[in-house]
Design a protein around this motif. Structure first.
Motif, PDB file in Angstrom:
ATOM      1  N   LEU A  41       0.808  -1.223   0.000  1.00  0.00           N
ATOM      2  CA  LEU A  41       0.000   0.000   0.000  1.00  0.00           C
ATOM      3  C   LEU A  41       0.838   1.269   0.000  1.00  0.00           C
ATOM      4  CD1 LEU A  41      -2.616  -1.151   2.623  1.00  0.00           C
ATOM      5  CD2 LEU A  41      -3.056  -0.739   0.201  1.00  0.00           C
ATOM      6  N   GLY A  42       2.134   1.125   0.266  1.00  0.00           N
ATOM      7  CA  GLY A  42       3.014   2.292   0.280  1.00  0.00           C
ATOM      8  C   GLY A  42       2.893   3.105   1.552  1.00  0.00           C
ATOM      9  N   ILE A  43       2.570   2.445   2.657  1.00  0.00           N
ATOM     10  CA  ILE A  43       2.481   3.137   3.937  1.00  0.00           C
ATOM     11  C   ILE A  43       3.414   2.461   4.931  1.00  0.00           C
ATOM     12  CG2 ILE A  43       0.117   3.935   3.600  1.00  0.00           C
ATOM     13  CD1 ILE A  43      -0.832   1.654   5.364  1.00  0.00           C
ATOM     14  N   SER A  44       3.628   3.114   6.039  1.00  0.00           N
ATOM     15  CA  SER A  44       4.509   2.587   7.077  1.00  0.00           C
ATOM     16  C   SER A  44       3.830   1.423   7.808  1.00  0.00           C
ATOM     17  CB  SER A  44       4.828   3.697   8.072  1.00  0.00           C
ATOM     18  OG  SER A  44       5.402   3.169   9.235  1.00  0.00           O
ATOM     19  N   PRO A  45       4.579   0.360   8.079  1.00  0.00           N
ATOM     20  CA  PRO A  45       3.992  -0.747   8.856  1.00  0.00           C
ATOM     21  C   PRO A  45       3.514  -0.292  10.243  1.00  0.00           C
ATOM     22  CG  PRO A  45       6.040  -1.458   7.854  1.00  0.00           C
ATOM     23  CD  PRO A  45       5.922   0.010   7.607  1.00  0.00           C
ATOM     24  N   LYS A  46       4.231   0.658  10.844  1.00  0.00           N
ATOM     25  CA  LYS A  46       3.816   1.173  12.155  1.00  0.00           C
ATOM     26  C   LYS A  46       2.443   1.835  12.078  1.00  0.00           C
ATOM     27  CE  LYS A  46       8.351   1.933  14.161  1.00  0.00           C
ATOM     28  NZ  LYS A  46       9.275   2.898  14.740  1.00  0.00           N
ATOM     29  N   LEU A  47       2.195   2.552  10.994  1.00  0.00           N
ATOM     30  CA  LEU A  47       0.903   3.201  10.805  1.00  0.00           C
ATOM     31  C   LEU A  47      -0.200   2.155  10.685  1.00  0.00           C
ATOM     32  CD1 LEU A  47      -0.783   5.752  10.315  1.00  0.00           C
ATOM     33  CD2 LEU A  47      -0.235   5.523   7.880  1.00  0.00           C
ATOM     34  N   LEU A  48       0.063   1.114   9.923  1.00  0.00           N
ATOM     35  CA  LEU A  48      -0.924   0.045   9.754  1.00  0.00           C
ATOM     36  C   LEU A  48      -1.179  -0.675  11.076  1.00  0.00           C
ATOM     37  CD1 LEU A  48      -2.801  -1.298   7.783  1.00  0.00           C
ATOM     38  CD2 LEU A  48      -0.932  -2.750   7.027  1.00  0.00           C
ATOM     39  N   TYR A  49      -0.128  -0.906  11.856  1.00  0.00           N
ATOM     40  CA  TYR A  49      -0.302  -1.520  13.180  1.00  0.00           C
ATOM     41  C   TYR A  49      -1.163  -0.630  14.082  1.00  0.00           C
ATOM     42  CZ  TYR A  49       3.104  -5.255  12.362  1.00  0.00           C
ATOM     43  OH  TYR A  49       3.754  -6.359  11.893  1.00  0.00           O
ATOM     44  N   ARG A  50      -0.936   0.685  14.022  1.00  0.00           N
ATOM     45  CA  ARG A  50      -1.746   1.612  14.828  1.00  0.00           C
ATOM     46  C   ARG A  50      -3.203   1.563  14.426  1.00  0.00           C
ATOM     47  NH1 ARG A  50       2.050   6.590  14.646  1.00  0.00           N
ATOM     48  NH2 ARG A  50       1.139   6.560  12.604  1.00  0.00           N
ATOM     49  N   TRP A  51      -3.462   1.510  13.100  1.00  0.00           N
ATOM     50  CA  TRP A  51      -4.839   1.419  12.624  1.00  0.00           C
ATOM     51  C   TRP A  51      -5.486   0.121  13.085  1.00  0.00           C
ATOM     52  CZ3 TRP A  51      -4.085   3.050   6.798  1.00  0.00           C
ATOM     53  CH2 TRP A  51      -3.845   4.422   6.740  1.00  0.00           C
ATOM     54  N   GLN A  52      -4.718  -0.985  13.055  1.00  0.00           N
ATOM     55  CA  GLN A  52      -5.255  -2.260  13.514  1.00  0.00           C
ATOM     56  C   GLN A  52      -5.594  -2.197  15.003  1.00  0.00           C
ATOM     57  OE1 GLN A  52      -2.025  -4.803  12.231  1.00  0.00           O
ATOM     58  NE2 GLN A  52      -3.288  -5.696  10.615  1.00  0.00           N
ATOM     59  N   GLN A  53      -4.708  -1.608  15.788  1.00  0.00           N
ATOM     60  CA  GLN A  53      -4.953  -1.496  17.232  1.00  0.00           C
ATOM     61  C   GLN A  53      -6.177  -0.629  17.493  1.00  0.00           C
ATOM     62  OE1 GLN A  53      -3.453  -3.200  19.593  1.00  0.00           O
ATOM     63  NE2 GLN A  53      -4.699  -2.295  21.181  1.00  0.00           N
ATOM     64  N   ALA A  54      -6.313   0.460  16.754  1.00  0.00           N
ATOM     65  CA  ALA A  54      -7.468   1.335  16.929  1.00  0.00           C
ATOM     66  C   ALA A  54      -8.764   0.607  16.554  1.00  0.00           C
ATOM     67  CB  ALA A  54      -7.312   2.592  16.080  1.00  0.00           C
ATOM     68  N   GLN A  55      -8.705  -0.231  15.525  1.00  0.00           N
ATOM     69  CA  GLN A  55      -9.880  -0.997  15.121  1.00  0.00           C
ATOM     70  C   GLN A  55     -10.279  -1.996  16.207  1.00  0.00           C
ATOM     71  OE1 GLN A  55      -9.354  -3.763  11.876  1.00  0.00           O
ATOM     72  NE2 GLN A  55     -11.485  -3.577  11.262  1.00  0.00           N
ATOM     73  N   VAL A  56      -9.294  -2.666  16.786  1.00  0.00           N
ATOM     74  CA  VAL A  56      -9.582  -3.632  17.849  1.00  0.00           C
ATOM     75  C   VAL A  56     -10.176  -2.924  19.060  1.00  0.00           C
ATOM     76  CG1 VAL A  56      -8.525  -5.224  19.495  1.00  0.00           C
ATOM     77  CG2 VAL A  56      -7.887  -5.316  17.090  1.00  0.00           C
ATOM     78  N   VAL A  57      -9.605  -1.789  19.421  1.00  0.00           N
ATOM     79  CA  VAL A  57     -10.113  -1.033  20.570  1.00  0.00           C
ATOM     80  C   VAL A  57     -11.537  -0.562  20.289  1.00  0.00           C
ATOM     81  CG1 VAL A  57      -9.827   1.084  21.910  1.00  0.00           C
ATOM     82  CG2 VAL A  57      -7.857  -0.363  21.437  1.00  0.00           C
ATOM     83  N   ALA A  58     -11.815  -0.145  19.056  1.00  0.00           N
ATOM     84  CA  ALA A  58     -13.168   0.302  18.706  1.00  0.00           C
ATOM     85  C   ALA A  58     -14.161  -0.854  18.779  1.00  0.00           C
ATOM     86  CB  ALA A  58     -13.169   0.914  17.312  1.00  0.00           C
TER      87      ALA A  58
END
Length: 100
Positions: A41-58
């Motif tokens: 996707l051309g994005i940082s893996p850290k950013l994707l991990y943060r999005w995943q964590q935010a999704q789980v928390v939501a």
């Protein structure tokens, strides 16, 4: 006082819309590696991990519950049957079509 610029100003920062985030999370969940999905996707893996964590928390509603090892293990165990069910649903649609 002089401040150094990190190369990107806040107004030039990339802003990803909700559709891109949803697609990135879907791709990461289907992929074997979150890092590979991030590279694709051309994005940082850290950013994707943060999005995943935010999704789980939501989904769960709490950071403590999201980090609980038992909850994580149950989610991992539930992921495979859910994927198999999706595949079976798609196969049913494909094989349920009349042949010409």
């Amino acid at each position: 006082m002089v401040t150094k610029s990190s190369g990107t100003s806040p107004d030039k920062r990339r802003k990803d819309d909700a559709a891109f985030k949803a697609e990135a999370l879907r791709l990461a969940s289907e992929s074997r590696s979150t890092q590979a999905a991030a590279r694709q996707l051309g994005i940082s893996p850290k950013l994707l991990y943060r999005w995943q964590q935010a999704q789980v928390v939501a989904e769960v509603g709490s950071v403590e519950v999201a980090r609980d090892p038992e909850v994580r293990a149950l989610r991992a165990a539930n992921k495979r049957p859910a994927q198999e069910l999706d595949i079976l649903k798609k196969a049913l649609v494909i094989f349920g079509q009349p042949t010409p």
